[in-house]
Scaffold this motif. Structure first.
Motif, PDB file in Angstrom:
ATOM      1  N   ILE A 194       0.861  -1.189   0.000  1.00  0.00           N
ATOM      2  CA  ILE A 194       0.000   0.000   0.000  1.00  0.00           C
ATOM      3  C   ILE A 194       0.895   1.236   0.000  1.00  0.00           C
ATOM      4  N   GLU A 195       0.580   2.185  -0.852  1.00  0.00           N
ATOM      5  CA  GLU A 195       1.384   3.400  -0.971  1.00  0.00           C
ATOM      6  C   GLU A 195       1.549   4.075   0.389  1.00  0.00           C
ATOM      7  N   GLY A 196       2.808   4.325   0.760  1.00  0.00           N
ATOM      8  CA  GLY A 196       3.102   5.008   2.016  1.00  0.00           C
ATOM      9  C   GLY A 196       3.254   4.097   3.219  1.00  0.00           C
ATOM     10  N   GLN A 240       2.403  10.610  10.482  1.00  0.00           N
ATOM     11  CA  GLN A 240       1.944   9.261  10.159  1.00  0.00           C
ATOM     12  C   GLN A 240       0.454   9.102  10.422  1.00  0.00           C
ATOM     13  N   TYR A 241      -0.121   8.144   9.705  1.00  0.00           N
ATOM     14  CA  TYR A 241      -1.450   7.611  10.027  1.00  0.00           C
ATOM     15  C   TYR A 241      -1.234   6.222  10.597  1.00  0.00           C
ATOM     16  N   LEU A 244      -1.735  -0.954  10.567  1.00  0.00           N
ATOM     17  CA  LEU A 244      -0.951  -0.438   9.447  1.00  0.00           C
ATOM     18  C   LEU A 244      -0.487   0.973   9.761  1.00  0.00           C
ATOM     19  N   ALA A 245       0.823   1.187   9.715  1.00  0.00           N
ATOM     20  CA  ALA A 245       1.402   2.520   9.877  1.00  0.00           C
ATOM     21  C   ALA A 245       1.740   3.062   8.491  1.00  0.00           C
ATOM     22  N   LEU A 246       1.313   4.291   8.226  1.00  0.00           N
ATOM     23  CA  LEU A 246       1.490   4.915   6.920  1.00  0.00           C
ATOM     24  C   LEU A 246       2.192   6.261   7.054  1.00  0.00           C
ATOM     25  N   SER A 247       2.997   6.602   6.075  1.00  0.00           N
ATOM     26  CA  SER A 247       3.577   7.935   5.988  1.00  0.00           C
ATOM     27  C   SER A 247       2.489   8.895   5.525  1.00  0.00           C
ATOM     28  N   LYS A 248       2.240   9.914   6.323  1.00  0.00           N
ATOM     29  CA  LYS A 248       1.165  10.856   6.020  1.00  0.00           C
ATOM     30  C   LYS A 248       1.403  11.581   4.690  1.00  0.00           C
TER      31      LYS A 248
END
Length: 123
Positions: A14-16, A79-80, A98-102
């Motif tokens: 997943i992107e990010g 982050q999200y 899931l940790a994502l780059s905001k």
């Protein structure tokens, strides 16, 4: 149907995505982890988020709401953190974290992709 490793790899696509974990919130045990890094220990983060899930589940019970939790979003400065409770096939004590780059993630698309990964996951 996808196994845990395949599902975690898909989530990392997943992107990010920074990291992902599959967690049992009743025991706090992590069933699988990918990603993370020196600034984000996915095992520590996953274990800590079991408390978040337990608190929300307990609150719904105290309120007498028949609703179930689809996901929980925690927004940090950079982050999200998306917690998706697994509803499929009776896995009601598991969640995908899931940790994502905001700056790199599309939150709506990430939620959609995590929902699809959940539907395919066989534990």
């Amino acid at each position: 149907m996808a196994n845990i490793d395949t599902s975690l790899k898909e989530a990392m696509g997943i992107e990010g995505a920074i990291g992902v974990a599959l967690v049992d919130y009743t025991s706090g045990l992590t069933l699988g982890v990918l990603g993370g890094g020196p600034n984000l220990d996915m095992n520590v983060a996953a274990a800590g988020n079991t408390d978040v899930v337990r608190a929300k589940v307990r609150t719904l019970e105290m309120l007498g709401l028949a609703d179930s939790i689809e996901d929980i979003l925690i927004t940090l400065d950079t982050q999200y953190h998306l917690i998706r409770l697994l509803q499929a096939r009776g896995n009601d004590s598991l969640f995908l974290y899931l940790a994502l780059s905001k700056s790199r993630a599309n939150l709506g698309l990430a939620r959609h992709q995590l929902r699809r990964i959940e539907a395919d996951l066989e534990v």
